[in-house]
Design a protein around this motif. Structure first.
Motif, mmCIF file in Angstrom:
data_model
loop_
_atom_site.group_PDB
_atom_site.id
_atom_site.type_symbol
_atom_site.label_atom_id
_atom_site.label_comp_id
_atom_site.label_asym_id
_atom_site.label_seq_id
_atom_site.Cartn_x
_atom_site.Cartn_y
_atom_site.Cartn_z
ATOM 1 N N VAL A 11 0.880 -1.060 0.163
ATOM 2 C CA VAL A 11 -0.007 0.125 0.144
ATOM 3 C C VAL A 11 0.794 1.132 0.196
ATOM 4 O O VAL A 11 1.530 1.351 1.008
ATOM 5 C CB VAL A 11 -1.048 0.021 1.330
ATOM 6 C CG1 VAL A 11 -1.904 1.071 1.312
ATOM 7 C CG2 VAL A 11 -1.746 -1.127 1.263
ATOM 8 N N THR A 12 0.859 2.045 -1.159
ATOM 9 C CA THR A 12 1.629 3.180 -1.521
ATOM 10 C C THR A 12 1.071 4.203 -2.125
ATOM 11 O O THR A 12 0.365 3.962 -3.175
ATOM 12 C CB THR A 12 3.177 2.703 -1.882
ATOM 13 O OG1 THR A 12 3.975 3.963 -2.256
ATOM 14 C CG2 THR A 12 3.017 2.002 -3.368
ATOM 15 N N TRP A 36 -6.832 2.281 -8.528
ATOM 16 C CA TRP A 36 -6.424 2.491 -7.257
ATOM 17 C C TRP A 36 -5.331 0.956 -6.864
ATOM 18 O O TRP A 36 -4.986 0.949 -5.925
ATOM 19 C CB TRP A 36 -7.665 2.294 -6.087
ATOM 20 C CG TRP A 36 -8.613 1.396 -6.274
ATOM 21 C CD1 TRP A 36 -9.753 1.445 -7.309
ATOM 22 C CD2 TRP A 36 -8.752 0.097 -5.630
ATOM 23 N NE1 TRP A 36 -10.362 0.391 -6.995
ATOM 24 C CE2 TRP A 36 -9.902 -0.732 -6.243
ATOM 25 C CE3 TRP A 36 -7.928 -0.728 -5.227
ATOM 26 C CZ2 TRP A 36 -10.260 -1.901 -5.930
ATOM 27 C CZ3 TRP A 36 -8.224 -1.899 -4.619
ATOM 28 C CH2 TRP A 36 -9.525 -2.512 -5.377
ATOM 29 N N TYR A 37 -5.623 0.171 -7.904
ATOM 30 C CA TYR A 37 -4.678 -1.209 -7.784
ATOM 31 C C TYR A 37 -4.063 -1.639 -9.177
ATOM 32 O O TYR A 37 -4.624 -1.297 -10.045
ATOM 33 C CB TYR A 37 -5.535 -2.167 -7.305
ATOM 34 C CG TYR A 37 -4.785 -3.593 -7.096
ATOM 35 C CD1 TYR A 37 -4.169 -3.939 -5.872
ATOM 36 C CD2 TYR A 37 -4.803 -4.429 -8.047
ATOM 37 C CE1 TYR A 37 -3.508 -5.038 -5.602
ATOM 38 C CE2 TYR A 37 -4.345 -5.745 -7.876
ATOM 39 C CZ TYR A 37 -3.600 -5.895 -6.769
ATOM 40 O OH TYR A 37 -2.818 -7.210 -6.599
ATOM 41 N N MET A 54 -1.380 -0.990 -4.008
ATOM 42 C CA MET A 54 -2.309 -0.360 -4.012
ATOM 43 C C MET A 54 -2.409 1.022 -3.159
ATOM 44 O O MET A 54 -1.639 1.253 -2.314
ATOM 45 C CB MET A 54 -3.328 -1.188 -2.954
ATOM 46 C CG MET A 54 -4.700 -0.833 -2.964
ATOM 47 S SD MET A 54 -5.815 -2.155 -1.853
ATOM 48 C CE MET A 54 -5.054 -2.090 -0.481
ATOM 49 N N PRO A 56 -3.217 4.022 -0.553
ATOM 50 C CA PRO A 56 -3.592 4.205 0.622
ATOM 51 C C PRO A 56 -5.071 4.998 0.747
ATOM 52 O O PRO A 56 -5.376 5.497 -0.035
ATOM 53 C CB PRO A 56 -2.718 4.741 1.380
ATOM 54 C CG PRO A 56 -1.815 5.741 0.409
ATOM 55 C CD PRO A 56 -2.255 5.041 -1.035
ATOM 56 N N GLN A 61 -11.975 -0.325 1.230
ATOM 57 C CA GLN A 61 -11.337 -1.180 1.751
ATOM 58 C C GLN A 61 -11.356 -1.267 3.461
ATOM 59 O O GLN A 61 -11.579 -0.385 3.973
ATOM 60 C CB GLN A 61 -9.622 -0.899 1.387
ATOM 61 C CG GLN A 61 -9.592 -1.099 0.104
ATOM 62 C CD GLN A 61 -9.331 -2.593 -0.706
ATOM 63 O OE1 GLN A 61 -9.692 -3.621 0.171
ATOM 64 N NE2 GLN A 61 -9.230 -2.653 -1.808
ATOM 65 N N TYR A 65 -6.181 -2.336 5.642
ATOM 66 C CA TYR A 65 -5.594 -2.250 4.110
ATOM 67 C C TYR A 65 -5.325 -0.675 3.863
ATOM 68 O O TYR A 65 -4.842 -0.155 2.846
ATOM 69 C CB TYR A 65 -6.431 -2.703 3.055
ATOM 70 C CG TYR A 65 -6.996 -4.247 3.362
ATOM 71 C CD1 TYR A 65 -5.961 -5.065 3.872
ATOM 72 C CD2 TYR A 65 -7.894 -4.851 2.617
ATOM 73 C CE1 TYR A 65 -6.309 -6.512 4.169
ATOM 74 C CE2 TYR A 65 -8.317 -6.007 2.782
ATOM 75 C CZ TYR A 65 -7.615 -6.868 3.502
ATOM 76 O OH TYR A 65 -7.748 -8.424 3.355
ATOM 77 N N ARG A 66 -5.877 0.253 4.675
ATOM 78 C CA ARG A 66 -5.740 1.676 4.430
ATOM 79 C C ARG A 66 -4.315 2.306 4.403
ATOM 80 O O ARG A 66 -4.108 3.189 3.816
ATOM 81 C CB ARG A 66 -6.717 2.383 5.173
ATOM 82 C CG ARG A 66 -8.263 1.895 4.612
ATOM 83 C CD ARG A 66 -9.079 2.820 5.213
ATOM 84 N NE ARG A 66 -10.385 2.122 5.067
ATOM 85 C CZ ARG A 66 -11.630 2.548 5.778
ATOM 86 N NH1 ARG A 66 -11.368 3.304 6.794
ATOM 87 N NH2 ARG A 66 -12.604 1.940 5.489
ATOM 88 N N ALA A 68 -0.645 3.215 4.301
ATOM 89 C CA ALA A 68 0.499 3.274 3.527
ATOM 90 C C ALA A 68 1.848 2.808 4.146
ATOM 91 O O ALA A 68 2.057 3.314 5.304
ATOM 92 C CB ALA A 68 0.730 4.702 2.785
#
Length: 150
Positions: A11-12, A36-37, A54, A56, A61, A65-66, A68
């Motif tokens: 996640v970045t 977003w992915y 993905m 952040p 989500q 998963y949010r 980063a």
């Protein structure tokens, strides 16, 4: 449990730059992408190496998963046939390195760099281990250099 494939998802906010880095410099290809992915495939068949990026903070989500990552504490080891050739190629492409090419007594010729998400990427070639390291191996298969499948 038999695991068929491990696919890290990073996640970045640097999702596009990370995609470009892995595609342009490390031979991955994009197999899925939306706003977003992005999902990358980095090996031959059967699939052995996949990687996702993905963005952040996505409300859709789960909160887990949010957030980063800044990449701290994560290392991707990518085994190659010829680390010296890869080092020269990436150096010629103007990339910066954390560590330049070197041989280690535990049986690794390698160099390291950061990807755009802050992940340490360790490009490695298996070489012969020094005897004291080889004596510590619980699986004899890890003590000898191996040939990568084409």
């Amino acid at each position: 449990m038999r695991i068929a494939l491990l696919t890290p998802v990073i996640v970045t906010p640097a999702m596009a730059a990370a995609r470009d880095f892995y595609v342009r410099h490390l031979g991955f290809r994009t197999v899925f992408e939306n706003d977003w992915y992005v999902h990358l495939h980095g090996g031959g068949e059967p699939r052995t190496v996949e990687l996702g990026f993905m963005l952040p903070g996505l409300a859709e989500q789960h909160p887990a998963y949010r957030a980063a990552t800044d990449g701290a504490g994560l290392i991707f080891n990518l085994d190659v046939e010829d680390a010296a050739a890869e080092f020269a190629r990436l150096q010629a492409a103007g990339l910066g390195f954390i560590e330049t090419l070197r041989d280690e007594p535990w049986g690794e010729r390698h160099f390291t760099l950061h990807d755009p998400a802050g992940i340490v990427v360790n490009i490695t070639q298996k070489i012969e281990m020094r005897a004291d390291f080889a004596a510590q191996a619980l699986d004899p298969a890890v003590t000898a250099p191996k040939q990568l499948d084409a």
